[in-house]
Write a protein that holds these residues in place. Structure first.
Motif, PDB file in Angstrom:
ATOM      1  N   ILE A 130       0.844  -1.202   0.000  1.00  0.00           N
ATOM      2  CA  ILE A 130       0.000   0.000   0.000  1.00  0.00           C
ATOM      3  C   ILE A 130       0.875   1.247   0.000  1.00  0.00           C
ATOM      4  O   ILE A 130       0.696   2.152  -0.813  1.00  0.00           O
ATOM      5  CB  ILE A 130      -0.941   0.015   1.232  1.00  0.00           C
ATOM      6  N   HIS A 131       1.836   1.291   0.919  1.00  0.00           N
ATOM      7  CA  HIS A 131       2.664   2.493   1.049  1.00  0.00           C
ATOM      8  C   HIS A 131       3.716   2.619  -0.054  1.00  0.00           C
ATOM      9  O   HIS A 131       4.207   3.721  -0.308  1.00  0.00           O
ATOM     10  CB  HIS A 131       3.273   2.568   2.451  1.00  0.00           C
ATOM     11  N   ALA A 132       4.032   1.533  -0.727  1.00  0.00           N
ATOM     12  CA  ALA A 132       4.940   1.614  -1.878  1.00  0.00           C
ATOM     13  C   ALA A 132       4.215   2.190  -3.100  1.00  0.00           C
ATOM     14  O   ALA A 132       4.820   2.883  -3.910  1.00  0.00           O
ATOM     15  CB  ALA A 132       5.495   0.231  -2.214  1.00  0.00           C
ATOM     16  N   LEU A 133       2.928   1.916  -3.202  1.00  0.00           N
ATOM     17  CA  LEU A 133       2.178   2.336  -4.383  1.00  0.00           C
ATOM     18  C   LEU A 133       1.543   3.717  -4.273  1.00  0.00           C
ATOM     19  O   LEU A 133       1.396   4.414  -5.275  1.00  0.00           O
ATOM     20  CB  LEU A 133       1.061   1.327  -4.685  1.00  0.00           C
TER      21      LEU A 133
ATOM     22  N   MET B 200      -3.630  -2.931  -6.412  1.00  0.00           N
ATOM     23  CA  MET B 200      -3.751  -3.701  -5.166  1.00  0.00           C
ATOM     24  C   MET B 200      -4.511  -5.000  -5.417  1.00  0.00           C
ATOM     25  O   MET B 200      -4.163  -6.042  -4.860  1.00  0.00           O
ATOM     26  CB  MET B 200      -4.448  -2.889  -4.073  1.00  0.00           C
ATOM     27  N   HIS B 201      -5.542  -4.941  -6.242  1.00  0.00           N
ATOM     28  CA  HIS B 201      -6.334  -6.136  -6.545  1.00  0.00           C
ATOM     29  C   HIS B 201      -5.443  -7.228  -7.137  1.00  0.00           C
ATOM     30  O   HIS B 201      -5.496  -8.390  -6.737  1.00  0.00           O
ATOM     31  CB  HIS B 201      -7.480  -5.775  -7.498  1.00  0.00           C
ATOM     32  N   LYS B 202      -4.590  -6.830  -8.073  1.00  0.00           N
ATOM     33  CA  LYS B 202      -3.662  -7.775  -8.710  1.00  0.00           C
ATOM     34  C   LYS B 202      -2.677  -8.337  -7.685  1.00  0.00           C
ATOM     35  O   LYS B 202      -2.416  -9.540  -7.648  1.00  0.00           O
ATOM     36  CB  LYS B 202      -2.918  -7.058  -9.840  1.00  0.00           C
ATOM     37  N   PHE B 203      -2.124  -7.460  -6.835  1.00  0.00           N
ATOM     38  CA  PHE B 203      -1.178  -7.887  -5.815  1.00  0.00           C
ATOM     39  C   PHE B 203      -1.842  -8.861  -4.826  1.00  0.00           C
ATOM     40  O   PHE B 203      -1.278  -9.899  -4.491  1.00  0.00           O
ATOM     41  CB  PHE B 203      -0.628  -6.671  -5.060  1.00  0.00           C
ATOM     42  N   ILE B 204      -3.045  -8.513  -4.371  1.00  0.00           N
ATOM     43  CA  ILE B 204      -3.763  -9.361  -3.403  1.00  0.00           C
ATOM     44  C   ILE B 204      -4.052 -10.730  -4.003  1.00  0.00           C
ATOM     45  O   ILE B 204      -3.898 -11.757  -3.334  1.00  0.00           O
ATOM     46  CB  ILE B 204      -5.051  -8.663  -2.918  1.00  0.00           C
ATOM     47  N   ALA B 205      -4.481 -10.765  -5.281  1.00  0.00           N
ATOM     48  CA  ALA B 205      -4.760 -12.044  -5.940  1.00  0.00           C
ATOM     49  C   ALA B 205      -3.509 -12.923  -5.957  1.00  0.00           C
ATOM     50  O   ALA B 205      -3.583 -14.136  -5.705  1.00  0.00           O
ATOM     51  CB  ALA B 205      -5.268 -11.799  -7.358  1.00  0.00           C
ATOM     52  N   TRP B 206      -2.351 -12.320  -6.237  1.00  0.00           N
ATOM     53  CA  TRP B 206      -1.087 -13.076  -6.232  1.00  0.00           C
ATOM     54  C   TRP B 206      -0.708 -13.486  -4.810  1.00  0.00           C
ATOM     55  O   TRP B 206      -0.328 -14.632  -4.567  1.00  0.00           O
ATOM     56  CB  TRP B 206       0.019 -12.215  -6.848  1.00  0.00           C
ATOM     57  N   LEU B 207      -0.843 -12.559  -3.865  1.00  0.00           N
ATOM     58  CA  LEU B 207      -0.416 -12.807  -2.492  1.00  0.00           C
ATOM     59  C   LEU B 207      -1.215 -13.926  -1.828  1.00  0.00           C
ATOM     60  O   LEU B 207      -0.675 -14.700  -1.041  1.00  0.00           O
ATOM     61  CB  LEU B 207      -0.528 -11.522  -1.666  1.00  0.00           C
ATOM     62  N   LYS B 208      -2.489 -14.040  -2.157  1.00  0.00           N
ATOM     63  CA  LYS B 208      -3.341 -15.096  -1.575  1.00  0.00           C
ATOM     64  C   LYS B 208      -2.766 -16.482  -1.827  1.00  0.00           C
ATOM     65  O   LYS B 208      -3.005 -17.398  -1.066  1.00  0.00           O
ATOM     66  CB  LYS B 208      -4.756 -15.027  -2.156  1.00  0.00           C
ATOM     67  N   LYS B 209      -1.996 -16.630  -2.904  1.00  0.00           N
ATOM     68  CA  LYS B 209      -1.422 -17.924  -3.277  1.00  0.00           C
ATOM     69  C   LYS B 209      -0.098 -18.203  -2.570  1.00  0.00           C
ATOM     70  O   LYS B 209       0.446 -19.293  -2.681  1.00  0.00           O
ATOM     71  CB  LYS B 209      -1.217 -17.978  -4.788  1.00  0.00           C
ATOM     72  N   GLN B 210       0.428 -17.208  -1.863  1.00  0.00           N
ATOM     73  CA  GLN B 210       1.737 -17.340  -1.215  1.00  0.00           C
ATOM     74  C   GLN B 210       1.572 -17.884   0.212  1.00  0.00           C
ATOM     75  O   GLN B 210       0.598 -17.599   0.882  1.00  0.00           O
ATOM     76  CB  GLN B 210       2.459 -15.995  -1.172  1.00  0.00           C
ATOM     77  N   LYS B 211       2.566 -18.646   0.646  1.00  0.00           N
ATOM     78  CA  LYS B 211       2.559 -19.153   2.023  1.00  0.00           C
ATOM     79  C   LYS B 211       2.779 -17.998   2.985  1.00  0.00           C
ATOM     80  O   LYS B 211       3.560 -17.080   2.700  1.00  0.00           O
ATOM     81  CB  LYS B 211       3.661 -20.198   2.208  1.00  0.00           C
ATOM     82  N   PRO B 212       2.104 -18.014   4.132  1.00  0.00           N
ATOM     83  CA  PRO B 212       2.247 -16.928   5.107  1.00  0.00           C
ATOM     84  C   PRO B 212       3.681 -16.698   5.568  1.00  0.00           C
ATOM     85  O   PRO B 212       4.053 -15.576   5.901  1.00  0.00           O
ATOM     86  CB  PRO B 212       1.376 -17.374   6.280  1.00  0.00           C
ATOM     87  N   GLN B 213       4.521 -17.732   5.562  1.00  0.00           N
ATOM     88  CA  GLN B 213       5.902 -17.597   6.030  1.00  0.00           C
ATOM     89  C   GLN B 213       6.801 -16.903   5.003  1.00  0.00           C
ATOM     90  O   GLN B 213       7.898 -16.458   5.325  1.00  0.00           O
ATOM     91  CB  GLN B 213       6.508 -18.982   6.334  1.00  0.00           C
ATOM     92  N   LYS B 214       6.363 -16.826   3.751  1.00  0.00           N
ATOM     93  CA  LYS B 214       7.200 -16.264   2.689  1.00  0.00           C
ATOM     94  C   LYS B 214       7.385 -14.764   2.898  1.00  0.00           C
ATOM     95  O   LYS B 214       6.444 -14.034   3.097  1.00  0.00           O
ATOM     96  CB  LYS B 214       6.552 -16.513   1.324  1.00  0.00           C
TER      97      LYS B 214
ATOM     98  N   VAL C   2       7.759 -11.444   1.410  1.00  0.00           N
ATOM     99  CA  VAL C   2       7.376 -10.890   0.112  1.00  0.00           C
ATOM    100  C   VAL C   2       8.061  -9.557  -0.105  1.00  0.00           C
ATOM    101  O   VAL C   2       8.044  -8.682   0.762  1.00  0.00           O
ATOM    102  CB  VAL C   2       5.834 -10.718   0.051  1.00  0.00           C
ATOM    103  N   THR C   3       8.676  -9.402  -1.264  1.00  0.00           N
ATOM    104  CA  THR C   3       9.282  -8.143  -1.656  1.00  0.00           C
ATOM    105  C   THR C   3       8.254  -7.333  -2.420  1.00  0.00           C
ATOM    106  O   THR C   3       7.593  -7.855  -3.310  1.00  0.00           O
ATOM    107  CB  THR C   3      10.512  -8.386  -2.562  1.00  0.00           C
ATOM    108  N   VAL C   4       8.110  -6.067  -2.055  1.00  0.00           N
ATOM    109  CA  VAL C   4       7.153  -5.217  -2.759  1.00  0.00           C
ATOM    110  C   VAL C   4       7.893  -4.330  -3.732  1.00  0.00           C
ATOM    111  O   VAL C   4       9.063  -4.011  -3.542  1.00  0.00           O
ATOM    112  CB  VAL C   4       6.298  -4.379  -1.778  1.00  0.00           C
ATOM    113  N   HIS C   5       7.214  -3.945  -4.793  1.00  0.00           N
ATOM    114  CA  HIS C   5       7.811  -3.116  -5.825  1.00  0.00           C
ATOM    115  C   HIS C   5       6.884  -1.947  -6.136  1.00  0.00           C
ATOM    116  O   HIS C   5       5.678  -2.114  -6.215  1.00  0.00           O
ATOM    117  CB  HIS C   5       8.032  -3.933  -7.123  1.00  0.00           C
ATOM    118  N   ARG C   6       7.497  -0.800  -6.346  1.00  0.00           N
ATOM    119  CA  ARG C   6       6.724   0.356  -6.797  1.00  0.00           C
ATOM    120  C   ARG C   6       6.366   0.148  -8.262  1.00  0.00           C
ATOM    121  O   ARG C   6       7.187  -0.294  -9.039  1.00  0.00           O
ATOM    122  CB  ARG C   6       7.540   1.633  -6.665  1.00  0.00           C
ATOM    123  N   GLN C   7       5.139   0.481  -8.611  1.00  0.00           N
ATOM    124  CA  GLN C   7       4.711   0.432 -10.004  1.00  0.00           C
ATOM    125  C   GLN C   7       5.115   1.737 -10.665  1.00  0.00           C
ATOM    126  O   GLN C   7       5.056   2.777 -10.039  1.00  0.00           O
ATOM    127  CB  GLN C   7       3.192   0.256 -10.080  1.00  0.00           C
ATOM    128  N   THR C   8       5.515   1.684 -11.909  1.00  0.00           N
ATOM    129  CA  THR C   8       5.876   2.929 -12.609  1.00  0.00           C
ATOM    130  C   THR C   8       4.936   3.189 -13.754  1.00  0.00           C
ATOM    131  O   THR C   8       4.202   2.379 -14.190  1.00  0.00           O
ATOM    132  CB  THR C   8       7.314   2.856 -13.138  1.00  0.00           C
TER     133      THR C   8
END
Length: 94
Positions: A47-50, A72-86, A88-94
């Motif tokens: 959120i704060h990166a974007l 955020m919708h795209k990020f959340i859809a991807w994140l839901k598939k990730q294990k909680p222990q992973k 995650v690196t966030v990236h600013r969109q340009t």
């Protein structure tokens, strides 16, 4: 047993508190402190990166608005598939 992130809905050990209207914004405008949501650190960092505080305060100040915002919708859809222990690196969109 952890708690569930209000954005990605993953079961997490620790959640962070996100002010729907940033504290910096409410303090400067002398407004009451806004509502908060409990989210995982990956969602919080993304959120704060974007988005800057002005956009968060004026446009993305509800959980529904955050979930529906295209990036955020795209990020959340991807994140839901990730294990909680992973970590995650966030990236600013340009």
């Amino acid at each position: 047993m952890g708690m569930r992130c209000e954005l990605c809905e993953r079961e997490m050990e620790d959640l962070t508190l996100h002010h729907l209207i940033p504290r910096q914004y409410t303090k400067r405008k002398k407004l009451e402190v806004s509502s908060t949501i409990n989210i995982c650190s990956a969602c919080h960092r993304q959120i704060h990166a974007l988005f800057d505080n002005k956009v968060l305060a004026k446009e993305l100040n509800t959980i529904e608005a955050l979930k529906c915002e295209p990036q955020m919708h795209k990020f959340i859809a991807w994140l839901k598939k990730q294990k909680p222990q992973k970590r995650v690196t966030v990236h600013r969109q340009t």
